[in-house]
Design an enzyme around this catalytic site. Structure first.
Site, PDB file in Angstrom:
ATOM      1  N   LEU A  62      11.529  -6.558  17.478  1.00 38.84           N
ATOM      2  CA  LEU A  62      12.834  -7.006  17.004  1.00 38.84           C
ATOM      3  C   LEU A  62      12.974  -8.526  17.017  1.00 38.84           C
ATOM      4  CD1 LEU A  62      15.218  -4.339  18.602  1.00 38.84           C
ATOM      5  CD2 LEU A  62      14.278  -4.420  16.284  1.00 38.84           C
TER       6      LEU A  62
ATOM      7  N   ASN B 132       7.057  -9.261  23.287  1.00 45.71           N
ATOM      8  CA  ASN B 132       6.529 -10.575  22.875  1.00 45.71           C
ATOM      9  C   ASN B 132       7.575 -11.390  22.119  1.00 45.71           C
ATOM     10  OD1 ASN B 132       6.358  -8.787  20.715  1.00 45.71           O
ATOM     11  ND2 ASN B 132       4.472  -9.677  19.903  1.00 45.71           N
TER      12      ASN B 132
ATOM     13  N   HIS C 175      -2.449  -2.612  24.371  1.00 43.77           N
ATOM     14  CA  HIS C 175      -2.948  -3.134  23.098  1.00 43.77           C
ATOM     15  C   HIS C 175      -4.453  -3.283  23.265  1.00 43.77           C
ATOM     16  CE1 HIS C 175      -2.741  -6.035  19.574  1.00 43.77           C
ATOM     17  NE2 HIS C 175      -3.930  -6.320  20.088  1.00 43.77           N
TER      18      HIS C 175
ATOM     19  N   ASN D  21      -2.868  -6.238  12.864  1.00 45.92           N
ATOM     20  CA  ASN D  21      -3.604  -6.068  14.123  1.00 45.92           C
ATOM     21  C   ASN D  21      -3.193  -4.746  14.761  1.00 45.92           C
ATOM     22  OD1 ASN D  21      -4.619  -6.147  16.736  1.00 45.92           O
ATOM     23  ND2 ASN D  21      -3.966  -8.239  17.144  1.00 45.92           N
TER      24      ASN D  21
ATOM     25  N   ASP E  30       5.001   0.038  14.746  1.00 47.36           N
ATOM     26  CA  ASP E  30       4.542  -1.341  14.976  1.00 47.36           C
ATOM     27  C   ASP E  30       5.210  -2.275  13.963  1.00 47.36           C
ATOM     28  OD1 ASP E  30       3.292  -3.550  16.012  1.00 47.36           O
ATOM     29  OD2 ASP E  30       1.294  -3.072  15.242  1.00 47.36           O
TER      30      ASP E  30
END
Length: 428
Positions: A59, A90, A177, A276, A303
């Site tokens: 977001l 992040n 991840h 990614n 994602d």
């Protein structure tokens, strides 16, 4: 709150039924229901699902409001049929303290288009060196249960073990991840025939698979839960399948784009396809679909990674990685899984609502469409087919790989605890 009567909806794709919503709750499900004064929605055979839950959304707020905000992101979520999203850590500042996760959680509460559950960082600043305040984030008003450094791998085995041990105390989960950083230095796309022909740095499958193999063994050793973000290779599928056969507490997600797109698209050098983990081969795509169908892969997660125009409209090597996905996810799943016969609509509900809610412990979401349950619902016109036009997106960003592509299905209505957030395809 007034009553709402949904007439003739195919609940989970079954025979048409009526569903009566009274306030925040489903009051009744059955044939020929009546409710004086109720607002009537003629479903006309559309499919009714429990509200979708996304375990992997970016977001961007705080810090990158030029690409997305909690408001615009949750509006995009409602447009896509979602009633709850988990917001990745992040941000700027990183969501590694109780204060930041509470800020994100409160913004979600204020805007009301869907529930927002923050994901806490595993390490301070996503730097991989020191555990973040996992306990404080869990005990905060946000009640964080999922922790991830997504965008970066927790590549230090000792740190990963400590995180697994810490979250075990309160039943949390570490979402990894999986990207071995030394094996992906300078990587631009999937390592294979196409990368060799294009002269782009290759991203080997083993960079993902080696981390997953390590982490499922750590989870077994600790007796804790680990979740694999955006699994993308056939080899990763086999590792997760092996781990589950041993009773290891591992769950995994696949993104819609990894179910549909391949590395052949990189031949265009269009940075919209830069993501990614990278787009893989047709063999990988088929393996991912089969694994989602047989339950080896537990869920679909978007994602959703919005970027402003200038971060994508540039040469391939300089472009940011990521794609928006909230508003197209269900259509892609219908195209790749339902239209191919790999999943029915009950299976879609399981992979996109029930299990994500269970993994993230999203209270009130992923529940059966039955009397007494919260009225978190989405209505889908599965007969619709049309071209994707990002100009109509609710997201602040437009970096979709599906522009101009014809996809099936269209979410027409979304209800969050009985309150309509989307009506006839338009946000309320």
């Amino acid at each position: 709150m007034s009553k709402i009567l949904i007439r003739g909806a195919k609940v989970l794709g079954g025979e048409p039924q009526d569903v009566l919503i009274d306030g925040e709750t489903i009051a009744e499900v059955g044939a020929d229901l009546r409710a004086e004064g109720a607002e009537v929605i003629e479903a006309d055979g559309k499919v009714l699902l429990p509200g979708l839950v996304d375990l992997h959304t970016h977001l961007r707020e705080p810090g990158r409001e030029d690409s997305e905000t909690v408001l615009t992101g949750t509006r995009a979520a409602a447009s896509g049929g979602y009633t709850a999203v988990f917001a990745m850590a992040n941000t700027f500042p990183v969501a590694d303290t109780a204060g930041v996760v509470e800020q994100v959680w409160r913004l979600g509460q204020e805007h009301g288009y869907c529930d927002v559950q923050p994901i806490g960082a595993v390490t301070v600043g996503l730097e991989g060196r020191k555990l973040a305040e996992l306990g404080a984030m869990h005990e905060s008003a946000a009640g964080v249960t999922v922790f991830s450094d997504d965008g970066k791998c927790v590549d230090d085995a000792v740190i990963m073990r400590r995180a697994l041990e810490y979250v075990k105390a309160f039943g949390g989960v570490v979402a990894q991840h999986a990207q071995e950083p030394r094996l992906t230095e300078g990587a631009q796309m999937n390592e294979g025939v196409v990368s060799a022909e294009l002269g782009l740095g290759g991203w080997p499958a083993v960079a993902e698979e080696s981390i997953i193999a390590r982490d499922v063994l750590l989870a077994e050793h600790v007796g804790s839960r680990v979740h694999i973000c955006h699994l993308s290779t056939a080899g990763s599928v086999e590792i997760v399948r092996w781990a589950k056969s041993r009773g290891i507490q591992v769950t995994a997600e696949v993104t819609p784009h990894h179910l549909l797109l391949t590395d052949e698209l990189v031949r265009t050098y269009n940075p919209v396809y830069k993501v990614n983990p990278p787009l893989r081969t047709e063999r990988d795509v088929l393996a991912l679909r089969e694994a989602l169908a047989d339950g080896t892969i537990d869920i679909v997660a978007t994602d959703h990674a919005p970027h402003p125009h200038e971060d994508k409209d540039c040469e391939w090597a300089a472009a940011a990685m990521g794609m928006v996905g909230l508003e197209t996810a269900l259509a892609v799943v219908q195209e790749t899984m339902v239209s191919t016969g790999l999943l029915d609509w009950a299976g879609v509900a399981d992979r996109m609502s029930v299990k994500p809610a269970q993994i993230g412990r999203a209270t009130g979401h992923g529940r059966p469409v039955s009397a007494g349950e919260p009225a978190n619902l989405t209505l889908v016109d599965t007969a619709y087919r049309g071209q994707v036009d990002p100009a109509g997106f609710a997201s602040r960003s437009r970096n979709t790989p599906y522009e101009g592509r014809e996809l099936p299905g269209r979410v027409t209505h979304t209800w969050l605890r009985g309150k309509a957030t989307l009506v006839d395809g338009k946000l309320t």
